[in-house]
Enzyme design. Structure first.
Site, PDB file in Angstrom:
ATOM      1  N   CYS A 275      24.021  66.442  17.610  1.00 48.39           N
ATOM      2  CA  CYS A 275      22.618  66.854  17.469  1.00 48.39           C
ATOM      3  C   CYS A 275      21.834  66.022  16.469  1.00 48.39           C
ATOM      4  CB  CYS A 275      22.530  68.341  17.136  1.00 48.39           C
ATOM      5  SG  CYS A 275      23.190  68.821  15.515  1.00 48.39           S
ATOM      6  N   HIS A 333      21.946  73.236  13.398  1.00 43.67           N
ATOM      7  CA  HIS A 333      21.499  72.489  14.572  1.00 43.67           C
ATOM      8  C   HIS A 333      20.242  71.738  14.167  1.00 43.67           C
ATOM      9  CE1 HIS A 333      20.832  71.111  18.531  1.00 43.67           C
ATOM     10  NE2 HIS A 333      19.806  71.897  18.787  1.00 43.67           N
ATOM     11  N   ASP A 356      13.620  69.112  21.219  1.00 46.32           N
ATOM     12  CA  ASP A 356      15.061  69.027  20.999  1.00 46.32           C
ATOM     13  C   ASP A 356      15.698  68.166  22.087  1.00 46.32           C
ATOM     14  OD1 ASP A 356      17.701  69.342  20.393  1.00 46.32           O
ATOM     15  OD2 ASP A 356      17.664  71.522  20.318  1.00 46.32           O
ATOM     16  N   ASN A 396      16.127  83.632  15.699  1.00 46.65           N
ATOM     17  CA  ASN A 396      15.895  85.070  15.513  1.00 46.65           C
ATOM     18  C   ASN A 396      16.967  86.000  16.075  1.00 46.65           C
ATOM     19  OD1 ASN A 396      13.187  85.547  14.189  1.00 46.65           O
ATOM     20  ND2 ASN A 396      12.578  84.130  15.811  1.00 46.65           N
TER      21      ASN A 396
END
EC number: 2.3.2.13
Length: 688
Positions: A275, A333, A356, A396
């Site tokens: 990542c 991440h 992303d 969340n």
């Protein structure tokens, strides 16, 4: 008199590069400018001088097969940034060498343009000359969709060619230096070629060129092209431990080597990325294209496969973590944010957008993610484009921790603060972390990210239903951030919440895991201890524990540690669990520069890289030093065995080539030992 002819077109590179803040791209053959602002070209005429009364000039600007033809006018008025314009300033008119200003719209498409300049004389004879320029987005132009209002933000998020990536855990963030290499030779051209070989361009070049006026479109193309899952993208992901066919992702130190290898192999995917590599390379491409970009880390990032905003984690009754769920939580991440207005969503969604490039979920049928407005994530506007629900879950989701025995749930606890416990990026102008958690979610208190993990017997658990007792409560707390070579010390705090004596079995164990632990991987237990404690009524007992360096030396490097404690009441069979995941910080290299304040271009400087061995055994390895704008390529040195507690120094020389703040970085790869030791030093190169 000999008739007028065009001898040469001077692109006035030095003046234009300075005016457009593109001086770093001076090594490019083409003129590099930003949209929405005029750039200057000068004609060198042969024969008679230019006659404004009888001679006219037209300029044809071409992007692929798209083109616009514009007459050159005579005007000192402010040029509109909504359409292509070309003009001569009549007060500065040199009839033998006239200067022309070309101004693109603030919404012009990004790409490599060609232009044709034609002079029509009184007898309609046509004299032509050709040239080319690269057009980028313009964060300095208020009419541009990527306009960002403050100069320090533009310096950091557009022009800065080095930075820090934050890894590890929220309790112990580790900064990794990264060279974005914006201005290294051929990087600009490779970033533009990334757009050219994208599926969108190959499918319909005209539509692609037209859409390149929009940073939302550009960012989605780039997000998909950084990974190679659907196209000839830059990087191939690999989350196994087998990197024999390529490079271990942890070994990359900058984007330049990756982009150059991709281009030099005919745009074959570079092996391998994870990542932070995907995000850092995307940051390079976006900054090169003129779109403000920063790398962001989300600590305890949820991957919610069934979109129920719930992550389930399973443990045995002795505290060993199990692989029973398709959901997962990554210790960290990393993605990017890009700054742009969202005219497709309304001004309320302008600003930072999550993108992303790590291939996780498909968006519009393609492995990409975003741009998802950070404001939409905070307000749970899951109805908006693009991929807001996915990112919302990443920061969340709630965590259910479940203890099972013989296929039966014996304890269940819920944690709503663990996921997205710290979201951060590099601070503007400083080599430190900036906490931006509050941009993504409504944070209860600043200390919430530093709370120790605790567990009580929940209302939903089978234990709680077994009787009216309130059972026990357990807390697990690290005494300090673990550092390589030192014992890992922690405390277990046990509270008897009943007015009766209790005998408790205590199970403690530590398991090594990858930061992105996935269900198919086995967790390795490398330390455990078991015992029994007596608790008096309402007693609070604190157990001090430690894991010695010799016990964890085989799980160092980029591994994470899952530490868990399970208490079992021998009478009622009630269970309570507490857990914590952490990283062990590697030691750092120290870099010192002699006469640091006198660093100027083209003057040799001396730096010293030093390392002290904190381990209980000798180490050896290879030291690599690099720095864009400071060192050509990389220099390497072999380090002989260094005994515990001993210090080694390596002297290096470097010669800066450009003015500005540059990063000198060093990494020490140890032989037969997993950690890579890193260090960096920011160097200010001043005008001579």
């Amino acid at each position: 008199m000999e008739d007028l002819s065009i001898q040469n077109v001077n692109l006035e590179k030095s003046e234009n590069l300075e005016r457009h803040r593109t001086e770093g791209f001076s090594s490019s053959d083409a003129l590099v400018v930003r949209r929405g602002a005029p750039f200057k070209i000068s004609l060198q005429l042969k024969g008679r001088p230019f006659n404004p009364r009888t001679d006219t000039i037209r300029i044809k600007v071409m992007l692929g097969r798209l083109y616009v033809i514009m007459p050159v006018t005579y005007s000192q008025k402010k040029v509109s940034s909504s359409q292509w314009k070309a003009y001569i300033d009549p007060e500065c008119l040199n009839l033998q060498n006239p200067s022309i200003f070309i101004c693109s719209p603030a919404s012009a498409s990004v790409g490599c343009y060609k232009f044709q300049l034609c002079v029509f004389t009184h007898d309609q004879q046509q004299k032509c000359a050709f040239g080319k320029f690269i057009l980028l987005c313009n964060p300095w132009c208020p009419e541009d969709a990527v306009y960002i209002p403050f100069e320090d933000q533009r310096e950091e998020y557009v022009q800065n060619d080095s930075g820090l990536l934050f890894m590890g855990t929220h309790m112990n963030p580790v900064s990794r230096p990264w060279s974005f290499d914006l201005y290294e030779p051929d990087v600009l051209e490779t970033c533009l070629n990334l757009l050219q070989i994208s599926p969108q361009h190959q499918k319909n070049r005209r539509v692609d060129y037209l859409n390149r006026n929009n940073p939302v479109y550009i960012s989605r193309v780039v997000s998909a092209m950084i990974n190679c899952e659907d196209d000839r993208g830059v990087l191939k992901g690999n989350w196994s431990s087998d990197f024999k066919q390529g490079v271990n992702p942890s070994m990359w130190t900058g984007s330049g080597d990756i982009l150059k290898q991709w281009a030099q192999t005919g745009y074959s995917p570079v092996k391998y990325g994870q990542c932070w590599v995907f995000a850092a390379v995307m940051c390079t491409v976006m900054r090169v294209l003129g779109i403000p970009c920063r790398v962001v880390t989300n600590f305890n990032s949820a991957h919610d496969t069934n979109n129920n905003l719930l992550i389930e984690e399973y443990y045995t009754e002795t505290g060993q973590k199990l692989n029973n769920s398709k959901d997962s939580i990554w210790n960290f991440h990393i993605w990017v944010e890009c700054w742009m207005s969202r005219r497709d969503l309304g001004s309320g969604m302008d600003g930072w957008q999550v993108l992303d490039p790590t291939p996780q979920e498909r968006s519009g049928g393609v492995f990409c993610c975003g741009p998802a407005p950070v404001k939409a994530i905070k307000d749970r506007r899951i109805d908006l484009l693009y991929d807001v629900p996915f990112v919302y879950a990443e920061v969340n989701a709630a965590v259910h921790t479940i203890v099972v025995s013989q296929g039966r749930v014996i304890s269940l606890s819920k944690d709503t603060e663990r996921v997205g416990s710290l979201i951060c990026t590099k601070a503007i102008g400083f080599s430190r972390l900036q906490n931006i958690t509050g941009d993504y979610k409504y944070v209860k208190s600043p200390s919430s990210t530093l709370k120790s993990r605790s567990s009580t017997i929940s209302e939903d658990s089978t234990i709680r239903r077994a009787g009216p007792s309130e059972g026990v409560q357990v807390f697990l707390n690290l005494d300090k951030a673990p550092v390589a070579g030192e014992p890992i010390t922690f405390t277990v705090k046990v509270i008897n919440k009943q007015k009766v004596n209790k005998m408790m079995k205590v199970h403690l164990n530590a398991q090594a895991k990858e930061y992105n632990h996935r269900p198919s991987e086995e967790l390795k237990t490398f330390w455990e201890t078991h015992g029994v404690i007596q608790l008096a009524p309402m007693e609070v007992k604190v157990l001090n524990q430690q894991i010695l360096p010799a016990q964890y030396k085989d799980v160092m490097g980029d591994k994470m540690i899952n530490l868990a404690v399970v208490l079992q009441d021998t009478a009622s069979q009630e269970h309570a669990l507490a857990s914590e995941e952490f990283n062990i910080a590697s030691p750092e290299l120290t870099i010192k520069i002699a006469d640091e304040d006198s660093a100027v271009p083209n003057k040799e400087q001396v730096a010293t890289v030093s390392f002290t061995n904190p381990y209980s055994h000798p180490v050896s390895g290879v030291l690599t030093v690099a720095g864009a704008g400071l060192i050509q390529g990389k220099v390497q040195f072999r380090m002989l065995p260094l005994y515990p507690g001993r210090r080694v120094e390596q002297r290096i020389t470097f010669t800066p080539t450009t003015v500005g703040t540059k990063m000198l970085q060093a990494s020490l790869s140890l032989t037969n030992f997993s950690p890579t030791i890193r260090g960096f030093k920011m160097v200010s190169i001043n005008n001579a």
